[in-house]
Design an enzyme around this catalytic site. Structure first.
Site, PDB file in Angstrom:
ATOM      1  N   CYS A   2       7.653   0.241   5.459  1.00 45.21           N
ATOM      2  CA  CYS A   2       8.624  -0.796   5.101  1.00 45.21           C
ATOM      3  C   CYS A   2       7.881  -2.096   4.818  1.00 45.21           C
ATOM      4  O   CYS A   2       6.824  -2.356   5.379  1.00 45.21           O
ATOM      5  CB  CYS A   2       9.654  -1.073   6.191  1.00 45.21           C
ATOM      6  N   LYS A 573       2.677   4.389   0.587  1.00 45.99           N
ATOM      7  CA  LYS A 573       1.241   4.184   0.437  1.00 45.99           C
ATOM      8  C   LYS A 573       0.573   3.802   1.762  1.00 45.99           C
ATOM      9  O   LYS A 573      -0.500   4.279   2.083  1.00 45.99           O
ATOM     10  CB  LYS A 573       1.014   3.083  -0.613  1.00 45.99           C
TER      11      LYS A 573
HETATM   12  O1  M6R Z   1      -4.771   3.294   3.784  1.00 41.34           O
HETATM   13  P1  M6R Z   1      -5.429   4.463   4.438  1.00 41.34           P
HETATM   14  O2  M6R Z   1      -6.657   4.904   3.724  1.00 41.34           O
HETATM   15  O3  M6R Z   1      -5.685   4.248   5.899  1.00 41.34           O
HETATM   16  O4  M6R Z   1      -4.368   5.624   4.332  1.00 41.34           O
HETATM   17  C1  M6R Z   1      -4.594   6.850   4.950  1.00 41.34           C
HETATM   18  C2  M6R Z   1      -3.659   7.918   4.420  1.00 41.34           C
HETATM   19  O5  M6R Z   1      -2.328   7.563   4.698  1.00 41.34           O
HETATM   20  C3  M6R Z   1      -3.806   8.121   2.933  1.00 41.34           C
HETATM   21  O6  M6R Z   1      -5.116   8.410   2.584  1.00 41.34           O
HETATM   22  C4  M6R Z   1      -2.904   9.269   2.449  1.00 41.34           C
HETATM   23  O7  M6R Z   1      -3.334  10.468   3.000  1.00 41.34           O
HETATM   24  C5  M6R Z   1      -2.894   9.306   0.936  1.00 41.34           C
HETATM   25  N1  M6R Z   1      -1.555   9.152   0.467  1.00 41.34           N
HETATM   26  C6  M6R Z   1      -3.438  10.557   0.340  1.00 41.34           C
HETATM   27  O8  M6R Z   1      -3.451  10.520  -1.038  1.00 41.34           O
END
Ligand code: M6R
Length: 578
Positions: A2, A573
């Site tokens: 959010c 994201k």
């Molecule tokens: O922002 P972050 O790299 O910490 O996020 C980790 C995961 O939530 C992120 O890599 C997620 O797995 C992606 N949507 C994969 O494409």
């Protein structure tokens, strides 16, 4: 997850807030809404779906005090009644909330006089606040002591009060350059609107007036906070394609180049002032960042440094024995992932050496760790991480070379790798063929196994196809039982030393009727295989080369199935709740 954006200004705050919410849409896009003050009455407008629907609904509206929210559903279905903002039953206070109130059920049962209009934990919070004594700040502080969990909250009252506060979830406030004040979940929203900003710490609160921001601690005492300078944010994307995901994949070469140049020109490794000898490295991350950490560990081991990798959500509640001589690296594109942040806090509190590897200047993880290895991937918008992943892998590789004392010696080779970097696409016929299979498996060994994990995550994330990855040597320990003529096994093979072992595994799959798609830079001919030929490159950097066509496979499959690859269902994201 959010996103919150709230604003008080002489300008049209509705527009400022909607623009802010658009920048926060990566945090969730289930629904959106605003509350604003008009003639001492709080009015609220909500829509299900993306911000563009809200934008249409508020077109032409003008208000000075506005709070806005973009939602990723945690409690309550994706319906208008569960969209934020939430009004207290008296209609005197409106709230937007990012986080989770863990004890909301117990609190709700105590609020027997309230007729709840939604299924959310947030509505419980706003009513709890309203029932407290005092002004809006005092009410909020008192209520915050009763809630367990996380929150970043912005509140307005029908009297025109504007108060914010947080615990665990991020919140930033700033004076706007053109007058007025803003509170938001991400500093990026303030880009081009403010030159400085304040980061709220846990259990800090702020009262915002048009020309003044006052800060308070959890006892309601006024505190002084130092502002931070806004760092410049990169352009969203230098390449413009139909989807962010496509633009971002195609940017990989450029961002690898920028990353390498910056690491050579800015003495980033030296400036970390790390101890001469690092005895152990532990990497902690989630999702795609976890996969890049797996590759990082392989690189560190080749530099003779023992390395271990942990999924953040497991590490934070596990019984890990921390090692004072180890370096803890937290890998995260956003630098906002709740579990990764929690792990960094644990390690920092226990006085471990911590390093953040992030792609977002000013992010929370950088503030916790202080020492930062930046990736220069530029802002990544698509939920599926692509260019940021490649940059993470690259930086971890560069860091391993630095620790081995080889970084500067290998300058020419590294520059050559980037200059010769070739994109491999996947042709449409092959994508169509992949989509005819009911079961899809990704296999590989060592570094290729990590690519299999990442490729599988990409495909399931944006196509909703039930696929998974397995180390090819593990197949006959159970998973082989699933193989039949409806199975496609996508095998990644880029490492010479395990090539023959992998081929033997593929024969075992064929013998059970499974179809093979070989993704390799080697000339392995088998007329029964579907093949995706990779260009040759440095063996250790092949994971950056081989993931590209598999990212395209996910992207094209998603489009062919009629989905929006940038905004997959159920996801956001940044995962800012645990
Ligand atoms: O922002 P972050 O790299 O910490 O996020 C980790 C995961 O939530 C992120 O890599 C997620 O797995 C992606 N949507 C994969 O494409």
């Amino acid at each position: 997850m959010c996103g919150i954006c709230a604003c008080l200004s002489k300008q049209n705050s509705v527009q400022l807030v909607v623009d802010g919410l658009k920048k926060l849409e990566y945090r969730g896009y289930d629904s959106a809404g605003i509350s604003y003050l008009e003639n001492n009455e709080i009015r609220t407008i909500k829509t299900v779906g993306e911000i563009c629907h809200l934008e249409e609904k508020v077109n032409g509206l003008f208000a000075n005090l506005v709070i806005g929210h973009t939602r990723w559903a945690t409690h309550g279905a994706v319906e208008e009644k569960n969209a934020h903002p939430h009004l207290s039953m008296s209609n005197k206070i409106s709230l937007v909330h990012n986080g989770i109130i863990e004890n909301y059920k117990a609190l709700k049962s105590e609020l027997s006089t309230i007729n709840f209009r939604s299924d959310t934990d947030s509505e419980v919070f706003v009513n709890l606040i309203d029932l407290e004594e005092g002004d809006l700040l005092q009410k909020f502080i008192h209520a915050s002591k009763k809630v367990q969990g996380s929150f970043a909250v912005a509140l307005i009252s029908d009297k025109g009060d504007f108060v914010v506060g947080k615990r665990e979830s991020p919140l930033y406030v700033a004076h706007l350059s053109d007058g007025g004040v803003m509170a938001t979940s991400d500093v990026y929203v303030l880009n081009n609107l403010a030159t400085n900003f304040f980061t709220l710490k846990d259990d800090e609160f702020a009262v915002l007036k048009e020309n003044e921001i006052s800060f308070y601690n959890k006892n309601g005492e006024k505190i002084h906070k130092k502002c931070e300078k806004m760092q410049k944010f990169d352009k969203i994307s230098a390449i413009f394609e139909k989807t962010h995901m496509k633009s971002e994949i195609l940017e990989t070469k450029n961002v690898l180049k920028t990353t390498l140049e910056n690491y050579f020109n800015q003495n980033i490794f030296e400036n970390l002032n790390l101890p001469k000898k690092i005895k152990e490295i532990n990497l902690i991350a989630c999702g795609t960042a976890y996969h890049s950490a797996l590759l990082g560990a392989e690189y560190f081991k080749r530099a003779s440094i023992p390395a271990h990798v942990y999924v953040a959500s497991e590490f934070r509640y596990g019984n890990e024995i921390l090692n004072k001589n180890a370096l803890y690296i937290f890998v995260s594109q956003s630098g906002e992932t709740a579990d990764t942040i929690a792990c960094a806090k644990i390690c920092k509190e226990k006085k471990m050496k911590c390093l953040a590897l992030t792609n977002t200047p000013n992010c929370f993880l950088n503030q916790i760790c202080k020492k930062v290895l930046p990736t220069f991937a530029g802002r990544e918008i698509a939920v599926a991480s692509t260019k940021a992943y490649s940059c993470q892998v690259f930086v971890l590789f560069l860091f391993s070379l630095y620790l081995k004392g080889e970084f500067y010696q290998l300058k020419n080779l590294l520059e050559e790798f980037v200059a010769d970097f070739k994109f491999t696409d996947i042709n449409d016929k092959l994508v169509d063929e992949v989509l005819t299979y009911k079961k899809i498996f990704f296999v590989g060994r060592e570094e290729d196994y990590v690519t299999a994990l990442e490729a599988s995550l990409k495909l399931k994330e944006i196509t909703y196809i039930n696929c998974f990855a397995i180390a090819s040597g593990e197949l006959k320990h159970g998973t082989l039982a699933l193989i039949d003529k409806n199975s496609l096994v996508i095998a990644i093979c880029t490492q010479e030393k395990i090539k023959d072992k992998l081929i033997s595994n593929l024969e075992e799959i064929e013998a059970r009727g499974g179809k093979i798609m070989l993704v390799s830079n080697f000339d392995i001919r088998d007329e029964n295989y579907l093949t995706l030929k990779l260009p040759n490159s440095f063996p250790l950097l092949m994971p950056i080369v081989s993931i590209i066509p598999l990212q395209f496979l996910a992207l094209k499959s998603s489009e062919k199935l009629g989905y929006n690859p940038d905004k997959p269902r159920n996801l956001a994201k940044s995962v800012t709740v645990e």
